[in-house]
Write a protein that holds these residues in place. Structure first.
Motif, PDB file in Angstrom:
ATOM      1  N   ALA A   1       0.884  -1.253   0.144  1.00 30.80           N
ATOM      2  CA  ALA A   1      -0.064   0.084  -0.041  1.00 30.80           C
ATOM      3  C   ALA A   1       0.992   1.127   0.006  1.00 30.80           C
ATOM      4  N   ALA A   2       2.032   1.245   0.924  1.00 29.71           N
ATOM      5  CA  ALA A   2       2.771   2.344   0.803  1.00 29.71           C
ATOM      6  C   ALA A   2       3.671   2.683  -0.552  1.00 29.71           C
ATOM      7  N   LEU A   3       3.862   1.597  -1.279  1.00 29.80           N
ATOM      8  CA  LEU A   3       4.687   1.808  -2.473  1.00 29.80           C
ATOM      9  C   LEU A   3       3.736   2.325  -3.484  1.00 29.80           C
ATOM     10  N   ARG A   4       2.467   1.604  -3.324  1.00 27.17           N
ATOM     11  CA  ARG A   4       1.318   2.125  -4.394  1.00 27.17           C
ATOM     12  C   ARG A   4       1.117   3.560  -4.146  1.00 27.17           C
ATOM     13  N   PHE A   5       0.684   4.087  -2.943  1.00 25.06           N
ATOM     14  CA  PHE A   5       0.478   5.192  -2.850  1.00 25.06           C
ATOM     15  C   PHE A   5       1.514   6.384  -2.745  1.00 25.06           C
ATOM     16  N   GLY A   6       2.926   5.938  -2.456  1.00 24.39           N
ATOM     17  CA  GLY A   6       3.843   6.815  -2.742  1.00 24.39           C
ATOM     18  C   GLY A   6       4.172   6.962  -4.148  1.00 24.39           C
TER      19      GLY A   6
ATOM     20  N   ALA B   1       1.988   6.818  -6.814  1.00 25.85           N
ATOM     21  CA  ALA B   1       0.964   7.514  -7.048  1.00 25.85           C
ATOM     22  C   ALA B   1       1.372   9.070  -6.867  1.00 25.85           C
ATOM     23  N   GLY B   2       1.353   9.380  -5.789  1.00 31.10           N
ATOM     24  CA  GLY B   2       1.799  10.619  -5.116  1.00 31.10           C
ATOM     25  C   GLY B   2       2.832  11.356  -5.862  1.00 31.10           C
ATOM     26  N   LEU B   3       4.078  10.747  -6.122  1.00 28.60           N
ATOM     27  CA  LEU B   3       5.301  11.411  -6.656  1.00 28.60           C
ATOM     28  C   LEU B   3       4.741  11.595  -7.990  1.00 28.60           C
ATOM     29  N   ILE B   4       3.882  10.784  -8.659  1.00 25.79           N
ATOM     30  CA  ILE B   4       3.603  11.258 -10.151  1.00 25.79           C
ATOM     31  C   ILE B   4       2.469  12.234 -10.088  1.00 25.79           C
ATOM     32  N   LEU B   5       1.614  12.335  -9.268  1.00 25.57           N
ATOM     33  CA  LEU B   5       0.729  13.359  -9.414  1.00 25.57           C
ATOM     34  C   LEU B   5       1.058  14.783  -8.945  1.00 25.57           C
ATOM     35  N   ILE B   6       2.227  14.748  -7.911  1.00 24.82           N
ATOM     36  CA  ILE B   6       3.038  16.012  -7.629  1.00 24.82           C
ATOM     37  C   ILE B   6       3.773  16.419  -9.053  1.00 24.82           C
TER      38      ILE B   6
ATOM     39  N   SER C   1      -5.371  12.609   2.889  1.00 21.64           N
ATOM     40  CA  SER C   1      -4.722  11.246   2.136  1.00 21.64           C
ATOM     41  C   SER C   1      -4.206  10.220   2.800  1.00 21.64           C
ATOM     42  N   VAL C   2      -4.066  10.299   4.104  1.00 22.78           N
ATOM     43  CA  VAL C   2      -3.790   9.297   4.898  1.00 22.78           C
ATOM     44  C   VAL C   2      -4.970   8.284   5.197  1.00 22.78           C
ATOM     45  N   THR C   3      -6.113   8.880   5.513  1.00 27.79           N
ATOM     46  CA  THR C   3      -7.395   8.270   5.883  1.00 27.79           C
ATOM     47  C   THR C   3      -8.338   7.785   4.444  1.00 27.79           C
TER      48      THR C   3
END
Length: 110
Positions: free
Chosen positions: A28-33, A35-40, A65-67
């Motif tokens: 989950a952390a890898l997927r979220f991280g 996606a977050g970097l791509i969106l930033i 973002s966390v919840t």
């Protein structure tokens, strides 16, 4: 529009394979991280990066973002560690109906 269901449907089988290799929270952390970097990067490249708005609303954005995003991904991967990809996709497909039914019964929404 035809490709979106393929990616959504493929997410369950792919996630099932991923959690057989790494722990669900790490996945989950890898997927979220990622996606977050791509969106930033996209927001920065398009010039939609408003630093003053981020400074003003950072706590609310972090909480959402966390919840929302991270918790969804974490529970998605944890849930798939207990059941099959088919059962997971059936549960996810029924979620909007059950949420609507719950809103009508318990919150009086119409």
């Amino acid at each position: 529009m035809l490709v979106v269901p393929v990616f959504w449907g493929g997410a369950f089988g792919t996630a099932q394979h991923v959690i057989s290799e790494i722990p669900p929270i790490t996945a989950a952390a890898l997927r979220f991280g990622t996606a977050g970097l791509i969106l930033i990067a996209l927001a920065h490249l398009r010039g939609e990066w408003k630093l003053e708005a981020l400074k003003k609303h950072w706590l609310g954005l972090l909480f959402m973002s966390v919840t929302g995003v991270f918790a969804y991904n974490a529970f998605f991967f944890i849930g798939l560690s207990y059941t099959s990809a088919i059962n997971g996709s059936l549960i996810m497909a029924n979620s909007p109906v059950l949420i609507t039914l719950g809103a009508v019964l318990f919150l009086g929404e119409l």
